[in-house]
Design a protein around this motif. Structure first.
Motif, PDB file in Angstrom:
ATOM      1  N   PHE A 216       6.798  -4.700  -3.861  1.00  0.00           N
ATOM      2  CA  PHE A 216       6.536  -5.976  -4.515  1.00  0.00           C
ATOM      3  C   PHE A 216       6.294  -6.022  -6.010  1.00  0.00           C
ATOM      4  N   ASP A 217       5.723  -4.833  -6.465  1.00  0.00           N
ATOM      5  CA  ASP A 217       5.434  -4.956  -7.890  1.00  0.00           C
ATOM      6  C   ASP A 217       6.909  -4.499  -8.616  1.00  0.00           C
ATOM      7  N   LYS A 218       7.692  -3.659  -7.957  1.00  0.00           N
ATOM      8  CA  LYS A 218       8.729  -3.263  -8.569  1.00  0.00           C
ATOM      9  C   LYS A 218       9.845  -4.449  -8.620  1.00  0.00           C
TER      10      LYS A 218
ATOM     11  N   ILE B 282       5.211 -13.174  -6.009  1.00  0.00           N
ATOM     12  CA  ILE B 282       6.147 -13.063  -4.917  1.00  0.00           C
ATOM     13  C   ILE B 282       5.788 -14.026  -4.115  1.00  0.00           C
ATOM     14  N   ASP B 283       4.465 -13.747  -3.412  1.00  0.00           N
ATOM     15  CA  ASP B 283       3.893 -14.520  -2.280  1.00  0.00           C
ATOM     16  C   ASP B 283       4.031 -16.136  -2.826  1.00  0.00           C
ATOM     17  N   ARG B 284       3.624 -16.408  -3.880  1.00  0.00           N
ATOM     18  CA  ARG B 284       3.797 -17.986  -4.265  1.00  0.00           C
ATOM     19  C   ARG B 284       5.050 -18.227  -4.450  1.00  0.00           C
TER      20      ARG B 284
ATOM     21  N   SER C 171      -1.065  -1.157   0.663  1.00  0.00           N
ATOM     22  CA  SER C 171      -1.617  -1.276  -0.836  1.00  0.00           C
ATOM     23  C   SER C 171      -0.456  -0.925  -1.752  1.00  0.00           C
ATOM     24  N   GLY C 172      -0.923  -0.985  -2.982  1.00  0.00           N
ATOM     25  CA  GLY C 172      -0.052  -0.585  -4.093  1.00  0.00           C
ATOM     26  C   GLY C 172       0.296   1.042  -3.945  1.00  0.00           C
ATOM     27  N   GLY C 173      -0.432   1.741  -3.328  1.00  0.00           N
ATOM     28  CA  GLY C 173      -0.371   3.186  -3.422  1.00  0.00           C
ATOM     29  C   GLY C 173       0.097   3.860  -1.829  1.00  0.00           C
TER      30      GLY C 173
HETATM   31  O1  KG4 Z   1      -5.112  -2.047  -2.491  1.00  0.00           O
HETATM   32  P1  KG4 Z   1      -4.994  -2.520  -3.950  1.00  0.00           P
HETATM   33  O2  KG4 Z   1      -5.710  -3.617  -4.535  1.00  0.00           O
HETATM   34  O3  KG4 Z   1      -4.692  -1.507  -4.650  1.00  0.00           O
HETATM   35  C1  KG4 Z   1      -4.380  -0.112  -4.397  1.00  0.00           C
HETATM   36  O4  KG4 Z   1      -5.090   0.316  -3.934  1.00  0.00           O
HETATM   37  O5  KG4 Z   1      -3.214   0.043  -4.712  1.00  0.00           O
HETATM   38  O6  KG4 Z   1      -3.259  -3.424  -3.619  1.00  0.00           O
HETATM   39  C2  KG4 Z   1      -2.827  -3.670  -4.861  1.00  0.00           C
HETATM   40  C3  KG4 Z   1      -1.277  -4.037  -4.215  1.00  0.00           C
HETATM   41  C4  KG4 Z   1      -0.384  -4.464  -5.581  1.00  0.00           C
HETATM   42  O7  KG4 Z   1       0.924  -3.665  -5.232  1.00  0.00           O
HETATM   43  C5  KG4 Z   1      -0.109  -5.993  -5.377  1.00  0.00           C
HETATM   44  O8  KG4 Z   1       1.005  -6.380  -5.764  1.00  0.00           O
HETATM   45  C6  KG4 Z   1      -0.257  -6.069  -3.854  1.00  0.00           C
HETATM   46  O9  KG4 Z   1      -1.414  -5.281  -3.397  1.00  0.00           O
HETATM   47  N1  KG4 Z   1      -0.678  -7.543  -3.595  1.00  0.00           N
HETATM   48  C7  KG4 Z   1       0.330  -8.262  -2.750  1.00  0.00           C
HETATM   49  C8  KG4 Z   1      -0.312  -9.467  -2.840  1.00  0.00           C
HETATM   50  N2  KG4 Z   1      -1.475  -9.527  -3.426  1.00  0.00           N
HETATM   51  C9  KG4 Z   1      -1.785  -8.011  -3.974  1.00  0.00           C
HETATM   52  N3  KG4 Z   1       1.514  -8.116  -2.089  1.00  0.00           N
HETATM   53  C10 KG4 Z   1       1.942  -8.964  -1.448  1.00  0.00           C
HETATM   54  N4  KG4 Z   1       1.376 -10.341  -1.355  1.00  0.00           N
HETATM   55  C11 KG4 Z   1       0.208 -10.700  -1.816  1.00  0.00           C
HETATM   56  N5  KG4 Z   1      -0.233 -11.704  -1.627  1.00  0.00           N
END
Ligand code: KG4
Ligand code: ZN
Length: 334
Positions: free
Chosen positions: A168-170, A185-187, A138-140
């Motif tokens: 991914f975010d950075k 990025i995925d798209r 995830s993001g964290g």
């Molecule tokens: O689990 P989540 O909703 O929140 C946290 O607990 O962090 O995850 C969000 C993360 C973000 O960093 C977002 O960029 C990433 O998941 N994310 C993806 C995609 N959709 C969301 N990363 C790569 N490809 C995706 N399609």
């Protein structure tokens, strides 16, 4: 035995409530995303998140209760995420959950958000056979967990720097693609060549830990040196490097521990290339793949209610003195 559980999740930027019976039947699940309130800052602003949770939680809980169609005394326990997460955000959910438990005279159970993610798979696939290896991205967090049995986990590996979603975010922010970066990025990567740039695969053959900060730096350096480079190629090659490392380590872990299934979870599990590779790898190795539906990739409260049901069964209720723990660790088997 409390079977019908109201779950509450406020650890980050989603305000969520759900009613789940026996950890498998989702009667309702409501998620209010705050993403629009944070997008212009390029990330989650903790103070804005806490205030939004205060505003949104009561209507979200009300909607979850009404759409579950429960009688007035239908909730038999209240579970809330107590950590890890943003302290101010967590406190809103934990305080509300304790108040509900007190007025309804039902048990309160504090849930570890990461344990919730481990249980998300069982909501969609109740007959998933243990043991499994779960990759939580995830993001964290970036965690590779050996789930031996219910409530019995061994941490195999985690990131030593950035989480996969954070990478991914950075990278997206650096490329000027906006926030959250993963979906963009995925798209864009779909239009690019994943073999265009050979980005590093850190620690690929070594252990189960991950490192993504060198990859992020490699992307920055490459773009600075080649300003004319096609953004789609950068996105595709970056994504390829992340997915390659994640899948390689997870499948090796499944083989090493003799897992019956390979389970994917967390926001990054929405990534289309990761999803496809995950299923291919598991099938090639003769283990059962589990990829959550896209709706189940983001944080919700159904997974918190499900994990709460198991915690309540194994440990009983949590005390009303339980607070929020921003850096709460996954409860690991000794
Ligand atoms: O689990 P989540 O909703 O929140 C946290 O607990 O962090 O995850 C969000 C993360 C973000 O960093 C977002 O960029 C990433 O998941 N994310 C993806 C995609 N959709 C969301 N990363 C790569 N490809 C995706 N399609
Ligand atoms: Zn999460």
């Amino acid at each position: 035995m409390a079977d019908v559980i109201l779950g509450i999740e406020t650890s980050c930027d989603e305000t969520a409530a759900a009613v789940v019976a026996r950890a498998t039947e989702v009667r309702s699940s409501v998620v209010a995303s705050q993403i629009d309130r944070h997008a212009r800052y390029g990330g989650v602003v903790p103070e804005i998140a806490s205030r939004a949770h205060v505003e949104l939680l009561t209507p979200v809980v009300a909607e979850a209760l009404v759409s579950a169609g429960l009688p007035d005394d239908g909730v038999e326990a209240v579970a809330a995420t107590a950590g890890p997460g943003l302290v101010g955000s967590l406190l809103v959910g934990v305080s509300a959950a304790k108040a509900f438990a007190l007025v309804w005279d039902v048990p309160f159970v504090a849930v570890n958000h990461l344990e919730g993610h481990l249980y998300a798979a069982f909501l969609e696939e109740p007959d998933l056979e243990l043991p499994v290896v779960v990759l939580l991205v995830s993001g964290g967090h970036t965690l590779l967990v050996h789930m031996e049995d219910h409530g019995r986990y061994r941490l195999l590996g985690s990131t030593i720097d950035d989480a996969a979603g954070e990478a991914f975010d950075k990278v997206a922010r650096f490329l000027g693609l906006g926030y959250p970066g993963g979906p963009v990025i995925d798209r864009i990567a779909a239009e690019g060549d994943p073999d265009a740039i050979a980005f590093p695969r850190a620690m690929l053959d070594r252990g189960y830990d991950f490192s993504f900060s060198g990859l992020k730096t490699a992307v920055v350096n490459h773009v600075r040196r080649h300003p004319e480079v096609d953004t789609a190629d950068v996105a595709a090659s970056f994504q390829e490097a992340v997915v390659d490392v994640l899948v390689t380590k997870a499948r090796r872990a499944a083989r090493d521990v003799g897992a019956k299934g390979l389970v994917l979870g967390g926001g990054v599990a929405a990534n289309s290339v990761l999803r496809a590779r995950w299923v291919e790898a598991a099938e090639a190795d003769g283990v059962r793949p589990f990829v959550p539906s896209r709706a189940m990739c983001t944080d919700d409260a159904a997974m918190i209610a499900a994990a709460g049901w198991w915690r309540l069964r194994s440990d009983g209720p949590s005390g009303l003195g339980t607070g929020a723990t921003p850096n709460l660790r996954l409860p690991l088997a000794g």
